[in-house]
Design a protein around this motif. Structure first.
Motif, PDB file in Angstrom:
ATOM      1  N   LYS A  44      10.870  -4.200   8.582  1.00  0.00           N
ATOM      2  CA  LYS A  44      12.013  -3.336   8.276  1.00  0.00           C
ATOM      3  C   LYS A  44      11.774  -2.592   6.957  1.00  0.00           C
ATOM      4  O   LYS A  44      12.084  -1.398   6.842  1.00  0.00           O
ATOM      5  CB  LYS A  44      13.288  -4.176   8.190  1.00  0.00           C
ATOM      6  N   LEU A  45      11.182  -3.285   6.001  1.00  0.00           N
ATOM      7  CA  LEU A  45      10.906  -2.676   4.699  1.00  0.00           C
ATOM      8  C   LEU A  45       9.886  -1.542   4.840  1.00  0.00           C
ATOM      9  O   LEU A  45      10.042  -0.480   4.217  1.00  0.00           O
ATOM     10  CB  LEU A  45      10.375  -3.750   3.743  1.00  0.00           C
ATOM     11  N   VAL A  46       8.850  -1.757   5.638  1.00  0.00           N
ATOM     12  CA  VAL A  46       7.844  -0.707   5.882  1.00  0.00           C
ATOM     13  C   VAL A  46       8.506   0.542   6.462  1.00  0.00           C
ATOM     14  O   VAL A  46       8.224   1.674   6.048  1.00  0.00           O
ATOM     15  CB  VAL A  46       6.727  -1.226   6.811  1.00  0.00           C
TER      16      VAL A  46
ATOM     17  N   PHE B 109      10.403   2.210   3.695  1.00  0.00           N
ATOM     18  CA  PHE B 109       9.460   2.843   2.762  1.00  0.00           C
ATOM     19  C   PHE B 109       8.957   4.175   3.326  1.00  0.00           C
ATOM     20  O   PHE B 109       8.841   5.172   2.596  1.00  0.00           O
ATOM     21  CB  PHE B 109       8.273   1.915   2.488  1.00  0.00           C
ATOM     22  N   LYS B 110       8.631   4.185   4.615  1.00  0.00           N
ATOM     23  CA  LYS B 110       8.132   5.428   5.226  1.00  0.00           C
ATOM     24  C   LYS B 110       9.224   6.503   5.255  1.00  0.00           C
ATOM     25  O   LYS B 110       8.940   7.697   5.081  1.00  0.00           O
ATOM     26  CB  LYS B 110       7.609   5.134   6.633  1.00  0.00           C
TER      27      LYS B 110
ATOM     28  N   VAL C  29       9.333   8.060   1.815  1.00  0.00           N
ATOM     29  CA  VAL C  29       8.247   9.038   1.646  1.00  0.00           C
ATOM     30  C   VAL C  29       8.592  10.354   2.340  1.00  0.00           C
ATOM     31  O   VAL C  29       8.415  11.442   1.767  1.00  0.00           O
ATOM     32  CB  VAL C  29       6.912   8.470   2.182  1.00  0.00           C
ATOM     33  N   LYS C  30       9.101  10.266   3.562  1.00  0.00           N
ATOM     34  CA  LYS C  30       9.460  11.490   4.327  1.00  0.00           C
ATOM     35  C   LYS C  30      10.568  12.261   3.602  1.00  0.00           C
ATOM     36  O   LYS C  30      10.505  13.495   3.473  1.00  0.00           O
ATOM     37  CB  LYS C  30       9.923  11.078   5.732  1.00  0.00           C
ATOM     38  N   ASN C  31      11.550  11.548   3.091  1.00  0.00           N
ATOM     39  CA  ASN C  31      12.668  12.208   2.389  1.00  0.00           C
ATOM     40  C   ASN C  31      12.212  12.869   1.090  1.00  0.00           C
ATOM     41  O   ASN C  31      12.685  13.949   0.728  1.00  0.00           O
ATOM     42  CB  ASN C  31      13.780  11.199   2.070  1.00  0.00           C
ATOM     43  N   GLU C  32      11.292  12.208   0.379  1.00  0.00           N
ATOM     44  CA  GLU C  32      10.883  12.693  -0.946  1.00  0.00           C
ATOM     45  C   GLU C  32       9.803  13.770  -0.877  1.00  0.00           C
ATOM     46  O   GLU C  32       9.707  14.605  -1.780  1.00  0.00           O
ATOM     47  CB  GLU C  32      10.376  11.517  -1.803  1.00  0.00           C
TER      48      GLU C  32
ATOM     49  N   PHE D  81       0.827  -1.210   0.000  1.00  0.00           N
ATOM     50  CA  PHE D  81       0.000   0.000   0.000  1.00  0.00           C
ATOM     51  C   PHE D  81       0.861   1.258   0.000  1.00  0.00           C
ATOM     52  O   PHE D  81       0.616   2.191  -0.772  1.00  0.00           O
ATOM     53  CB  PHE D  81      -0.948  -0.010   1.204  1.00  0.00           C
ATOM     54  N   ILE D  82       1.871   1.290   0.851  1.00  0.00           N
ATOM     55  CA  ILE D  82       2.738   2.482   0.903  1.00  0.00           C
ATOM     56  C   ILE D  82       3.358   2.741  -0.465  1.00  0.00           C
ATOM     57  O   ILE D  82       3.389   3.881  -0.947  1.00  0.00           O
ATOM     58  CB  ILE D  82       3.838   2.314   1.979  1.00  0.00           C
ATOM     59  N   GLN D  83       3.835   1.688  -1.123  1.00  0.00           N
ATOM     60  CA  GLN D  83       4.478   1.867  -2.426  1.00  0.00           C
ATOM     61  C   GLN D  83       3.490   2.373  -3.472  1.00  0.00           C
ATOM     62  O   GLN D  83       3.770   3.330  -4.203  1.00  0.00           O
ATOM     63  CB  GLN D  83       5.106   0.556  -2.894  1.00  0.00           C
ATOM     64  N   MET D  84       2.323   1.728  -3.562  1.00  0.00           N
ATOM     65  CA  MET D  84       1.355   2.118  -4.601  1.00  0.00           C
ATOM     66  C   MET D  84       0.795   3.515  -4.343  1.00  0.00           C
ATOM     67  O   MET D  84       0.696   4.341  -5.267  1.00  0.00           O
ATOM     68  CB  MET D  84       0.216   1.097  -4.678  1.00  0.00           C
TER      69      MET D  84
END
Length: 547
Positions: A182-184, A187-188, A191-194, A140-143
């Motif tokens: 760890k992947l989640v 991923f988060k 998102v914060k960096n971008e 979900f985070i990726q999509m």
């Protein structure tokens, strides 16, 4: 004030197959499948009128839409016994587009919407399956981040590969709960960096942003290009389909797949398709993993291993019955998406399947001979412009050639061309008069213009129902998918065919009928017309008025 939201599920719906203009093809077919008693996860469709309003009113919505969607979600909660936004028993949703005309992969999709940190923990406890919950959350985070927040999906793919390398894992399904947690977290952080903001945790904000993103995707570059190539009017707009999630990734009694009621390459009246154990639908369509076949025997009646017929025989039998029911109902070859959740089969979509010209002719003639359609309907079903596909050359069997790799025969025809590794190069070289073969790890909808420019398409991943295969068949391009022995290094413009190193610009030949890949240019011959073509032309001669 019009009605903008149409519910479907539990054997009844607000729409039907005749309402394509309002509900789009996907929404109309979901409603129709419910009405004929097929197992469809409940949901609702936001009409194409909202898309028109959205673009005519500076990306705003009709006033009544919020109230209509709130009512639809309450009905969906009753039907599923789940609660949207709950931390303990969350209702998760898929958000998909749906134009009147099929536009495979061109617009945006989001799965598992409604998850956040608390709901993921709740889902883990509810299902007693921590791995499943965090697998859904990372997806979900990726999509959502790619579609709504415009974060490059490649950043997530790289992070996923890094995790697998770090822990010595080969497949996505090898990831365990601790790896996915760890992947989640990673991923988060991406998102914060971008975006300079944390990943959104409020499901109500998530759903409205997702609806806006799907409507916006009607005007993205790939959708605009596809419409131009296929003469689809811009003013048609898209519907948005919101459906309760069913999960093919809960374990080894779960699966997802794509099936055609007949072979879309040849038209042969056999069940054709692919599936993946412990996966979600995008894994098959996007070609992320190479799937397994549906049936225990291939086109040549040879035994195949790990088929759905062998591994999940009960669900295969159910799906085969639904195949017959759908084709009898629509009187047309169907392309079906399905998911199996803990042994229970659900249908997520049906639509008229894209096929080659050869398949179109055979299917039309055989359906007329079966009495399903009339001879006149058979003639009208074959697009005259597509008939030049029947002149696709085949390799000359008398010429010795150097086969360097093999993949899956995804779309027939034999073509030669120079290797290119991206769509931009394909367009430039084709514009200068060169024939090119687009070679990719897997194609994505962004590759639509490059696929159109290329003479043929070759992918390392994916199966015969992946994006590359479906679009190539519709375009009449030769295509091979799932050539697992090839590796691509774009940084040094090189493709590795096993141990053989081949630079971009080198000529190769692909045979989309066999899956064989050859070094250099292999001479071809033109095929003879089939008996089905001759039959169709005789019928046409009897009907035509122009001499």
């Amino acid at each position: 004030m019009g009605k903008y939201v149409f519910n479907f599920g539990e054997g009844r719906s607000d729409g039907n197959a005749e309402m394509r203009d309002i509900l789009g093809g996907k929404g109309a077919n979901l409603a129709e499948m419910c009405d004929i008693g097929l197992p469809v996860p409940p949901g609702f469709t936001i009409s194409t009128d909202v898309c028109s309003y959205f673009y005519d009113n500076q990306y705003k919505y009709p006033e009544s839409l919020v109230h209509e969607i709130d009512k639809a979600i309450i009905l969906l909660e009753k039907r599923t016994n789940k609660k949207f936004g709950s931390d303990n028993n969350p209702l998760l949703l898929s958000i998909r587009s749906g134009s009147r005309a099929s536009m495979p992969g061109m617009m945006d999709t989001i799965l598992n919407l409604g998850l956040n940190d608390k709901a993921t923990k709740g889902l883990s406890l509810l299902t007693n399956n921590e791995r499943f919950a965090f697998d859904c959350y990372r997806r979900f985070i990726q999509m959502y981040s790619n579609v709504v927040l415009d974060v490059d999906h490649g950043l997530f793919e790289d992070a996923l590969e890094d995790i697998k390398i770090e822990f010595g894992l080969e497949l996505d399904t090898d990831l365990e709960a601790q790896h996915l947690k760890k992947l989640v977290k990673i991923f988060k952080e991406i998102v914060k960096n971008e975006t300079s903001k944390p990943f959104p945790q409020n499901p109500k904000i998530q759903i409205w942003k997702a609806i806006g993103a799907v409507f916006s995707s009607w005007m993205n570059n790939r959708a605009v290009t596809y419409r131009k190539l296929n003469n689809i009017p811009t003013e048609w707009g898209t519907a948005v389909n919101i459906q309760s999630m069913v999960f093919g990734n809960m374990g080894n009694d779960c699966a997802t797949g794509v099936a055609f009621t007949r072979n879309p390459n040849t038209g042969k009246n056999i069940f054709y398709g692919e599936y993946l154990i412990n996966a979600q639908g995008e894994d098959v369509v996007a070609g992320i993993r190479t799937p397994q076949p549906l049936t225990a025997k291939d086109d040549d009646n040879k035994n195949v291993s790990q088929s759905m017929e062998e591994v999940l025989p009960v669900n295969f039998g159910q799906l085969n019955e639904m195949r017959k029911k759908l084709e009898n109902h629509y009187k047309e070859m169907q392309d079906i998406e399905f998911t199996i959740q803990q042994g229970k089969l659900y249908l997520l979509q049906t639509r008229n399947g894209k096929r080659t010209a050869e398949a179109s002719v055979r299917i039309s003639v055989e359906m007329a001979n079966e009495g399903t359609i009339t001879k006149k309907e058979a003639i009208l079903r074959v697009n005259p412009e597509s008939l030049n596909q029947l002149l696709h050359p085949t390799l000359d069997p008398l010429v010795k050639s150097n086969c360097i790799a093999k993949g899956m025969p995804a779309s027939p025809g034999a073509v030669s061309g120079k290797i290119v590794l991206n769509s931009e190069d394909a367009e430039k070289r084709a514009a200068s008069g060169e024939k090119v073969i687009l070679v990719r790890l897997e194609t994505s909808p962004e590759d639509i213009s490059g696929m159109h420019s290329a003479a043929g398409i070759l992918t390392a991943r994916g199966g015969m129902t992946s994006h590359a295969a479906v679009v190539a068949r519709g375009m009449g391009r030769a295509c091979i998918t799932g050539a697992n022995d090839i590796r691509i290094d774009e940084k040094i413009d090189t493709v590795y065919f096993g141990d053989r190193i081949v630079k971009t610009g080198t000529d190769i030949t692909i045979d989309g009928s066999t899956g064989n890949i050859f070094l250099g240019i292999v001479s071809t011959i033109y095929p003879k017309m089939s008996k089905y073509f001759e039959t169709l032309m005789k019928w046409a001669d009897k009907e035509r008025r122009m001499k």
